[in-house]
Scaffold this motif. Structure first.
Motif, PDB file in Angstrom:
ATOM      1  N   MET A  84       0.839  -1.209   0.000  1.00  0.00           N
ATOM      2  CA  MET A  84       0.000   0.000   0.000  1.00  0.00           C
ATOM      3  C   MET A  84       0.872   1.256   0.000  1.00  0.00           C
ATOM      4  O   MET A  84       1.934   1.275   0.641  1.00  0.00           O
ATOM      5  N   PRO A  85       0.432   2.286  -0.734  1.00  0.00           N
ATOM      6  CA  PRO A  85       1.207   3.533  -0.746  1.00  0.00           C
ATOM      7  C   PRO A  85       1.189   4.193   0.627  1.00  0.00           C
ATOM      8  O   PRO A  85       0.217   4.095   1.374  1.00  0.00           O
ATOM      9  N   TYR A  86       2.290   4.857   0.928  1.00  0.00           N
ATOM     10  CA  TYR A  86       2.421   5.523   2.231  1.00  0.00           C
ATOM     11  C   TYR A  86       1.516   6.743   2.274  1.00  0.00           C
ATOM     12  O   TYR A  86       1.511   7.561   1.350  1.00  0.00           O
ATOM     13  N   SER A  87       0.747   6.876   3.328  1.00  0.00           N
ATOM     14  CA  SER A  87      -0.185   7.990   3.486  1.00  0.00           C
ATOM     15  C   SER A  87       0.370   8.964   4.526  1.00  0.00           C
ATOM     16  O   SER A  87       0.610   8.588   5.684  1.00  0.00           O
ATOM     17  N   LEU A  88       0.599  10.193   4.086  1.00  0.00           N
ATOM     18  CA  LEU A  88       1.151  11.192   4.996  1.00  0.00           C
ATOM     19  C   LEU A  88       0.118  11.596   6.042  1.00  0.00           C
ATOM     20  O   LEU A  88      -1.069  11.740   5.735  1.00  0.00           O
ATOM     21  N   ASP A  89       0.593  11.768   7.268  1.00  0.00           N
ATOM     22  CA  ASP A  89      -0.292  12.176   8.359  1.00  0.00           C
ATOM     23  C   ASP A  89       0.509  13.051   9.327  1.00  0.00           C
ATOM     24  O   ASP A  89       1.232  12.554  10.191  1.00  0.00           O
ATOM     25  N   PHE A  90       0.381  14.370   9.155  1.00  0.00           N
ATOM     26  CA  PHE A  90       1.125  15.301  10.005  1.00  0.00           C
ATOM     27  C   PHE A  90       0.390  15.627  11.307  1.00  0.00           C
ATOM     28  O   PHE A  90       0.866  16.439  12.095  1.00  0.00           O
ATOM     29  N   SER A  91      -0.760  14.976  11.510  1.00  0.00           N
ATOM     30  CA  SER A  91      -1.504  15.245  12.745  1.00  0.00           C
ATOM     31  C   SER A  91      -0.703  14.843  13.974  1.00  0.00           C
ATOM     32  O   SER A  91      -0.810  15.477  15.028  1.00  0.00           O
ATOM     33  N   VAL A  92       0.128  13.810  13.848  1.00  0.00           N
ATOM     34  CA  VAL A  92       0.935  13.368  14.992  1.00  0.00           C
ATOM     35  C   VAL A  92       1.957  14.444  15.366  1.00  0.00           C
ATOM     36  O   VAL A  92       2.285  14.613  16.548  1.00  0.00           O
ATOM     37  N   VAL A  93       2.447  15.143  14.352  1.00  0.00           N
ATOM     38  CA  VAL A  93       3.409  16.221  14.618  1.00  0.00           C
ATOM     39  C   VAL A  93       2.695  17.411  15.246  1.00  0.00           C
ATOM     40  O   VAL A  93       3.196  18.027  16.194  1.00  0.00           O
ATOM     41  N   ILE A  94       1.502  17.729  14.731  1.00  0.00           N
ATOM     42  CA  ILE A  94       0.743  18.856  15.262  1.00  0.00           C
ATOM     43  C   ILE A  94       0.378  18.616  16.723  1.00  0.00           C
ATOM     44  O   ILE A  94       0.453  19.521  17.567  1.00  0.00           O
TER      45      ILE A  94
ATOM     46  N   PHE B 209       5.846   6.065  14.900  1.00  0.00           N
ATOM     47  CA  PHE B 209       6.348   5.399  13.679  1.00  0.00           C
ATOM     48  C   PHE B 209       6.117   6.239  12.422  1.00  0.00           C
ATOM     49  O   PHE B 209       6.036   5.723  11.315  1.00  0.00           O
ATOM     50  N   ARG B 210       6.053   7.557  12.595  1.00  0.00           N
ATOM     51  CA  ARG B 210       5.876   8.486  11.478  1.00  0.00           C
ATOM     52  C   ARG B 210       7.213   9.174  11.198  1.00  0.00           C
ATOM     53  O   ARG B 210       7.394  10.355  11.493  1.00  0.00           O
ATOM     54  N   SER B 211       8.122   8.415  10.610  1.00  0.00           N
ATOM     55  CA  SER B 211       9.483   8.918  10.420  1.00  0.00           C
ATOM     56  C   SER B 211       9.524  10.113   9.488  1.00  0.00           C
ATOM     57  O   SER B 211      10.178  11.123   9.782  1.00  0.00           O
ATOM     58  N   PHE B 212       8.858  10.020   8.338  1.00  0.00           N
ATOM     59  CA  PHE B 212       8.939  11.107   7.358  1.00  0.00           C
ATOM     60  C   PHE B 212       8.391  12.403   7.945  1.00  0.00           C
ATOM     61  O   PHE B 212       9.028  13.462   7.852  1.00  0.00           O
ATOM     62  N   GLU B 213       7.206  12.322   8.538  1.00  0.00           N
ATOM     63  CA  GLU B 213       6.558  13.516   9.057  1.00  0.00           C
ATOM     64  C   GLU B 213       7.395  14.172  10.162  1.00  0.00           C
ATOM     65  O   GLU B 213       7.576  15.394  10.186  1.00  0.00           O
ATOM     66  N   VAL B 214       7.919  13.345  11.051  1.00  0.00           N
ATOM     67  CA  VAL B 214       8.676  13.881  12.188  1.00  0.00           C
ATOM     68  C   VAL B 214       9.976  14.524  11.722  1.00  0.00           C
ATOM     69  O   VAL B 214      10.278  15.674  12.067  1.00  0.00           O
ATOM     70  N   TYR B 215      10.741  13.805  10.899  1.00  0.00           N
ATOM     71  CA  TYR B 215      12.047  14.327  10.509  1.00  0.00           C
ATOM     72  C   TYR B 215      11.938  15.439   9.459  1.00  0.00           C
ATOM     73  O   TYR B 215      12.802  16.330   9.412  1.00  0.00           O
ATOM     74  N   PHE B 216      10.886  15.415   8.661  1.00  0.00           N
ATOM     75  CA  PHE B 216      10.644  16.551   7.767  1.00  0.00           C
ATOM     76  C   PHE B 216      10.341  17.802   8.596  1.00  0.00           C
ATOM     77  O   PHE B 216      10.850  18.896   8.305  1.00  0.00           O
ATOM     78  N   SER B 217       9.556  17.644   9.625  1.00  0.00           N
ATOM     79  CA  SER B 217       9.175  18.783  10.468  1.00  0.00           C
ATOM     80  C   SER B 217      10.370  19.370  11.203  1.00  0.00           C
ATOM     81  O   SER B 217      10.525  20.593  11.275  1.00  0.00           O
ATOM     82  N   ILE B 218      11.241  18.512  11.745  1.00  0.00           N
ATOM     83  CA  ILE B 218      12.380  19.084  12.475  1.00  0.00           C
ATOM     84  C   ILE B 218      13.415  19.666  11.505  1.00  0.00           C
ATOM     85  O   ILE B 218      14.177  20.567  11.887  1.00  0.00           O
TER      86      ILE B 218
END
Length: 222
Positions: free
Chosen positions: A1-11, A185-194
């Motif tokens: 399945m394609p990865y679904s972005l979810d920045f709510s965890v960062v917010i 386990f949201r590596s992209f969202e977390v590291y993109f944000s920092i």
């Protein structure tokens, strides 16, 4: 399945990240302050008439500049306790950043000092100025004005180097990001944000340095 972005965890964890940003800035400022003191004292020691003192400064600069920062911080945190010197992670981070930045500051400031024409020093002596006055007004201020861009660039790099301090569990932005990533386990969202947060911190630092430059190192307007 394609990865679904979810920045709510960062917010949701944004307050933690913002507090960690303040901690990172605090570490950086403390490290830069110590580095500045080491840099200035090191330059004075390099110009000392005592060969042993000059040798100590040269040795310090060579050791710091030719070893990784990670090894330096590990040495302070893990090796020094064998000799009874125990520092908590925050103090260790500040000391390591200060020593690392100080070694580079010594060489940067020394380059500016060496560029000062000897005739200016001789003129100061002829006017009856004390050596301390000559050092402050004729040598250090013009030298710092000349090397200020290089010195501030090094300090911005030092700010980003605070991320390595997560290796000893120091409280800063990367360590908090790792905790959030482990929880979500949201590596992209977390590291993109920092990444964005580090860009903002660096931009703020450069803005502050620009203001300091205009206040203290700009040439008088005719």
């Amino acid at each position: 399945m394609p990865y679904s972005l979810d920045f709510s965890v960062v917010i949701e964890r944004l307050p933690e990240l913002l507090l960690a940003c303040l901690a990172t800035i605090g570490l950086a400022i403390a490290g830069m302050s110590l580095a500045t003191v080491i840099g200035l004292l090191g330059v004075v020691a390099r110009r000392s008439r005592l060969p042993a003192l000059r040798a100590v400064v040269i040795g310090f600069v060579e050791v710091i500049r030719n070893t990784p920062f990670l090894v330096q911080i590990f040495f302070i945190f893990f090796a020094l306790p064998q000799f009874g010197i125990r520092l908590n992670p925050t103090v260790t981070a500040i000391v390591a950043l200060g020593l690392n930045g100080g070694a580079y500051a010594i060489e940067i400031i020394r380059g500016g000092v060496d560029a000062i024409p000897k005739g200016q020093v001789e003129a100061g002596l002829a006017l009856g100025l004390h050596r301390a006055q000559i050092l402050r007004h004729i040598i250090l201020k013009p030298a710092l004005r000349a090397v200020y861009p290089s010195l501030t660039s090094q300090f911005v790099m030092l700010t980003l180097t605070t991320s390595v301090c997560t290796s000893i569990a120091a409280y800063e932005l990367t360590s908090v990001a790792q905790k959030i990533e482990a929880d979500t386990f949201r590596s992209f969202e977390v590291y993109f944000s920092i990444t964005v947060l580090y860009l903002i911190i660096s931009s703020l630092m450069m803005g502050v340095f620009a203001v300091i430059s205009r206040m203290f190192f700009s040439y008088p307007v005719k």
